[in-house]
Scaffold this motif. Structure first.
Motif, PDB file in Angstrom:
ATOM      1  N   ALA A  43     -79.670  -3.860  -2.296  1.00 37.76           N
ATOM      2  CA  ALA A  43     -79.279  -2.801  -1.360  1.00 37.76           C
ATOM      3  C   ALA A  43     -79.403  -3.382   0.048  1.00 37.76           C
ATOM      4  O   ALA A  43     -80.434  -3.986   0.375  1.00 37.76           O
ATOM      5  CB  ALA A  43     -80.218  -1.613  -1.515  1.00 37.76           C
ATOM      6  N   ARG A  82     -92.112 -13.002  -6.036  1.00 39.94           N
ATOM      7  CA  ARG A  82     -93.514 -12.561  -6.154  1.00 39.94           C
ATOM      8  C   ARG A  82     -93.890 -11.502  -5.110  1.00 39.94           C
ATOM      9  O   ARG A  82     -94.603 -10.548  -5.395  1.00 39.94           O
ATOM     10  CB  ARG A  82     -94.433 -13.792  -6.058  1.00 39.94           C
ATOM     11  CG  ARG A  82     -95.842 -13.560  -6.556  1.00 39.94           C
ATOM     12  CD  ARG A  82     -96.781 -13.136  -5.453  1.00 39.94           C
ATOM     13  NE  ARG A  82     -96.761 -14.050  -4.334  1.00 39.94           N
ATOM     14  CZ  ARG A  82     -97.187 -13.714  -3.120  1.00 39.94           C
ATOM     15  NH1 ARG A  82     -97.654 -12.510  -2.868  1.00 39.94           N
ATOM     16  NH2 ARG A  82     -97.133 -14.605  -2.134  1.00 39.94           N
ATOM     17  N   THR A 125     -91.895  -9.265  -3.640  1.00 42.20           N
ATOM     18  CA  THR A 125     -91.284  -7.993  -4.022  1.00 42.20           C
ATOM     19  C   THR A 125     -92.035  -7.383  -5.199  1.00 42.20           C
ATOM     20  O   THR A 125     -92.326  -6.186  -5.218  1.00 42.20           O
ATOM     21  CB  THR A 125     -89.787  -8.207  -4.378  1.00 42.20           C
ATOM     22  OG1 THR A 125     -89.133  -8.704  -3.224  1.00 42.20           O
ATOM     23  CG2 THR A 125     -89.128  -6.929  -4.840  1.00 42.20           C
ATOM     24  N   THR A 149     -92.437 -17.642  -8.530  1.00 42.70           N
ATOM     25  CA  THR A 149     -93.635 -17.974  -7.750  1.00 42.70           C
ATOM     26  C   THR A 149     -93.934 -19.463  -7.838  1.00 42.70           C
ATOM     27  O   THR A 149     -93.587 -20.115  -8.826  1.00 42.70           O
ATOM     28  CB  THR A 149     -94.865 -17.168  -8.268  1.00 42.70           C
ATOM     29  OG1 THR A 149     -96.033 -17.565  -7.528  1.00 42.70           O
ATOM     30  CG2 THR A 149     -95.130 -17.393  -9.750  1.00 42.70           C
ATOM     31  N   TRP A 150     -94.572 -19.978  -6.794  1.00 31.34           N
ATOM     32  CA  TRP A 150     -95.078 -21.358  -6.838  1.00 31.34           C
ATOM     33  C   TRP A 150     -96.413 -21.396  -7.570  1.00 31.34           C
ATOM     34  O   TRP A 150     -96.938 -22.464  -7.835  1.00 31.34           O
ATOM     35  CB  TRP A 150     -95.308 -21.884  -5.420  1.00 31.34           C
ATOM     36  CG  TRP A 150     -94.073 -22.163  -4.620  1.00 31.34           C
ATOM     37  CD1 TRP A 150     -93.639 -21.460  -3.527  1.00 31.34           C
ATOM     38  CD2 TRP A 150     -93.127 -23.212  -4.814  1.00 31.34           C
ATOM     39  NE1 TRP A 150     -92.478 -22.006  -3.036  1.00 31.34           N
ATOM     40  CE2 TRP A 150     -92.144 -23.097  -3.814  1.00 31.34           C
ATOM     41  CE3 TRP A 150     -93.005 -24.254  -5.743  1.00 31.34           C
ATOM     42  CZ2 TRP A 150     -91.060 -23.957  -3.705  1.00 31.34           C
ATOM     43  CZ3 TRP A 150     -91.930 -25.124  -5.629  1.00 31.34           C
ATOM     44  CH2 TRP A 150     -90.976 -24.960  -4.617  1.00 31.34           C
ATOM     45  N   LYS A 164     -86.164 -14.552   0.015  1.00 29.54           N
ATOM     46  CA  LYS A 164     -86.467 -15.969  -0.279  1.00 29.54           C
ATOM     47  C   LYS A 164     -85.994 -16.329  -1.685  1.00 29.54           C
ATOM     48  O   LYS A 164     -85.454 -17.409  -1.923  1.00 29.54           O
ATOM     49  CB  LYS A 164     -87.967 -16.248  -0.145  1.00 29.54           C
ATOM     50  CG  LYS A 164     -88.461 -16.176   1.275  1.00 29.54           C
ATOM     51  CD  LYS A 164     -89.854 -16.780   1.405  1.00 29.54           C
ATOM     52  CE  LYS A 164     -90.371 -16.661   2.828  1.00 29.54           C
ATOM     53  NZ  LYS A 164     -90.868 -15.298   3.145  1.00 29.54           N
ATOM     54  N   THR A 165     -86.186 -15.415  -2.600  1.00 30.25           N
ATOM     55  CA  THR A 165     -85.789 -15.650  -3.989  1.00 30.25           C
ATOM     56  C   THR A 165     -84.269 -15.727  -4.098  1.00 30.25           C
ATOM     57  O   THR A 165     -83.727 -16.679  -4.676  1.00 30.25           O
ATOM     58  CB  THR A 165     -86.358 -14.516  -4.873  1.00 30.25           C
ATOM     59  OG1 THR A 165     -87.780 -14.559  -4.743  1.00 30.25           O
ATOM     60  CG2 THR A 165     -85.957 -14.664  -6.326  1.00 30.25           C
TER      61      THR A 165
HETATM   62  N1  NAP Z   1     -83.098  -3.904  -0.439  1.00 31.37           N
HETATM   63  C1  NAP Z   1     -83.294  -4.504  -1.592  1.00 31.37           C
HETATM   64  O1  NAP Z   1     -82.446  -4.394  -2.515  1.00 31.37           O
HETATM   65  C2  NAP Z   1     -84.533  -5.333  -1.809  1.00 31.37           C
HETATM   66  C3  NAP Z   1     -84.700  -5.958  -3.042  1.00 31.37           C
HETATM   67  C4  NAP Z   1     -85.835  -6.747  -3.227  1.00 31.37           C
HETATM   68  C5  NAP Z   1     -86.748  -6.908  -2.207  1.00 31.37           C
HETATM   69  N2  NAP Z   1     -86.542  -6.274  -1.023  1.00 31.37           N
HETATM   70  C6  NAP Z   1     -87.495  -6.490   0.079  1.00 31.37           C
HETATM   71  O2  NAP Z   1     -87.612  -7.890   0.304  1.00 31.37           O
HETATM   72  C7  NAP Z   1     -88.904  -8.157   0.854  1.00 31.37           C
HETATM   73  C8  NAP Z   1     -89.498  -9.380   0.192  1.00 31.37           C
HETATM   74  O3  NAP Z   1     -88.654 -10.503   0.360  1.00 31.37           O
HETATM   75  P1  NAP Z   1     -89.258 -11.963   0.670  1.00 31.37           P
HETATM   76  O4  NAP Z   1     -88.132 -12.882   0.918  1.00 31.37           O
HETATM   77  O5  NAP Z   1     -90.303 -11.822   1.720  1.00 31.37           O
HETATM   78  O6  NAP Z   1     -90.056 -12.327  -0.671  1.00 31.37           O
HETATM   79  P2  NAP Z   1     -89.621 -12.498  -2.226  1.00 31.37           P
HETATM   80  O7  NAP Z   1     -88.365 -13.286  -2.337  1.00 31.37           O
HETATM   81  O8  NAP Z   1     -89.718 -11.193  -2.909  1.00 31.37           O
HETATM   82  O9  NAP Z   1     -90.846 -13.371  -2.743  1.00 31.37           O
HETATM   83  C9  NAP Z   1     -91.129 -14.606  -2.103  1.00 31.37           C
HETATM   84  C10 NAP Z   1     -91.980 -15.427  -3.025  1.00 31.37           C
HETATM   85  O10 NAP Z   1     -91.162 -16.054  -4.025  1.00 31.37           O
HETATM   86  C11 NAP Z   1     -91.765 -17.270  -4.402  1.00 31.37           C
HETATM   87  N3  NAP Z   1     -90.824 -18.367  -4.129  1.00 31.37           N
HETATM   88  C12 NAP Z   1     -89.940 -18.478  -3.108  1.00 31.37           C
HETATM   89  N4  NAP Z   1     -89.275 -19.639  -3.196  1.00 31.37           N
HETATM   90  C13 NAP Z   1     -89.740 -20.256  -4.313  1.00 31.37           C
HETATM   91  C14 NAP Z   1     -89.445 -21.475  -4.968  1.00 31.37           C
HETATM   92  N5  NAP Z   1     -88.483 -22.307  -4.488  1.00 31.37           N
HETATM   93  N6  NAP Z   1     -90.108 -21.784  -6.111  1.00 31.37           N
HETATM   94  C15 NAP Z   1     -91.040 -20.953  -6.611  1.00 31.37           C
HETATM   95  N7  NAP Z   1     -91.380 -19.762  -6.031  1.00 31.37           N
HETATM   96  C16 NAP Z   1     -90.722 -19.437  -4.902  1.00 31.37           C
HETATM   97  C17 NAP Z   1     -93.017 -17.450  -3.561  1.00 31.37           C
HETATM   98  O11 NAP Z   1     -94.081 -16.855  -4.310  1.00 31.37           O
HETATM   99  P3  NAP Z   1     -95.628 -17.377  -4.170  1.00 31.37           P
HETATM  100  O12 NAP Z   1     -96.022 -17.074  -2.763  1.00 31.37           O
HETATM  101  O13 NAP Z   1     -96.369 -16.580  -5.195  1.00 31.37           O
HETATM  102  O14 NAP Z   1     -95.602 -18.842  -4.478  1.00 31.37           O
HETATM  103  C18 NAP Z   1     -92.674 -16.609  -2.349  1.00 31.37           C
HETATM  104  O15 NAP Z   1     -93.807 -16.186  -1.614  1.00 31.37           O
HETATM  105  C19 NAP Z   1     -89.721  -6.901   0.648  1.00 31.37           C
HETATM  106  O16 NAP Z   1     -89.886  -6.271   1.902  1.00 31.37           O
HETATM  107  C20 NAP Z   1     -88.880  -6.033  -0.274  1.00 31.37           C
HETATM  108  O17 NAP Z   1     -89.049  -4.664  -0.011  1.00 31.37           O
HETATM  109  C21 NAP Z   1     -85.457  -5.485  -0.796  1.00 31.37           C
END
Ligand code: NAP
Length: 170
Positions: free
Chosen positions: A8, A45, A47, A67-68, A108-109
């Motif tokens: 979204a 992780r 999210t 996750t790492w 990030k994912t």
């Molecule tokens: N609007 C929507 O549809 C929607 C959907 C989903 C999320 N969101 C929002 O997105 C935000 C979170 O996004 P974000 O980018 O900060 O975090 P994220 O992608 O949810 O999680 C990031 C985590 O993924 C892991 N990671 C990232 N790159 C990696 C790699 N190359 N290898 C292994 N693990 C890896 C790491 O975990 P570790 O730190 O554990 O190593 C990193 O801290 C939240 O605010 C959520 O509400 C919105």
């Protein structure tokens, strides 16, 4: 056999406010439909932690958490940690029989899998909201990819869903 990113977004391309809030996203029916069509989901992780207990883990579908630090999740029920290079992850998941793989963010994912060249389809539910700042759909400016729009539909509450094919470099 498809890898899909489903998110979204605001009309200015954010998936959450800068505080990480995405409560404005109200495409619940579509979210449930997408889950029902998937063999497994991949969630970052951060999210997962944000929604652990009230949304994730989702029953009836295999929940993979990116996750790492896979050890950190070994005691968490209903999820399996995945780590490493997206092409290898997708290859391994395919070998295990997962065909329709749904990536649910966060930024990030989605960026890692997008940049890894393994995403076939991008589905965006564009919400009628402007956030001006926050967490972007993709994090890195190098995440460039050409897209081909394949369909568009109007959901409830002024949400427009656009589905794109990701054109892989030849
Ligand atoms: N609007 C929507 O549809 C929607 C959907 C989903 C999320 N969101 C929002 O997105 C935000 C979170 O996004 P974000 O980018 O900060 O975090 P994220 O992608 O949810 O999680 C990031 C985590 O993924 C892991 N990671 C990232 N790159 C990696 C790699 N190359 N290898 C292994 N693990 C890896 C790491 O975990 P570790 O730190 O554990 O190593 C990193 O801290 C939240 O605010 C959520 O509400 C919105």
């Amino acid at each position: 056999m498809k890898v899909t990113i489903f998110n979204a977004i605001s009309i200015d391309g954010f998936i959450a406010t800068k505080e990480g809030n995405s409560d404005w996203a109200n495409d619940v029916d579509e979210f449930n439909l997408r889950i029902s069509q998937a063999d497994c989901i991949i969630v970052g992780r951060k999210t997962f932690e944000q929604f652990h207990g009230n949304l994730y883990p989702i029953k009836g579908v295999h929940n993979f958490i990116y996750t790492w630090h896979p050890d950190y999740l070994t005691k968490v029920e209903g999820v399996e940690a995945i780590t490493g290079h997206p092409p290898k992850i997708i290859k391994d998941l395919r070998a295990r029989g997962f065909k329709n793989i749904l990536i649910l963010g966060g930024s990030k994912t989605s960026t890692s899998f997008f940049k890894g060249g393994v995403v076939d389809e991008l589905v965006l539910d564009i919400h009628p909201i402007i956030l001006s700042e926050g967490i972007k759909l993709f994090t890195l400016p190098e995440a460039k990819m050409n897209l081909e729009r394949i369909s568009q539909k109007e959901l409830n509450d002024g949400i427009i869903q656009i589905t794109y094919n990701v054109i892989k470099p030849t």
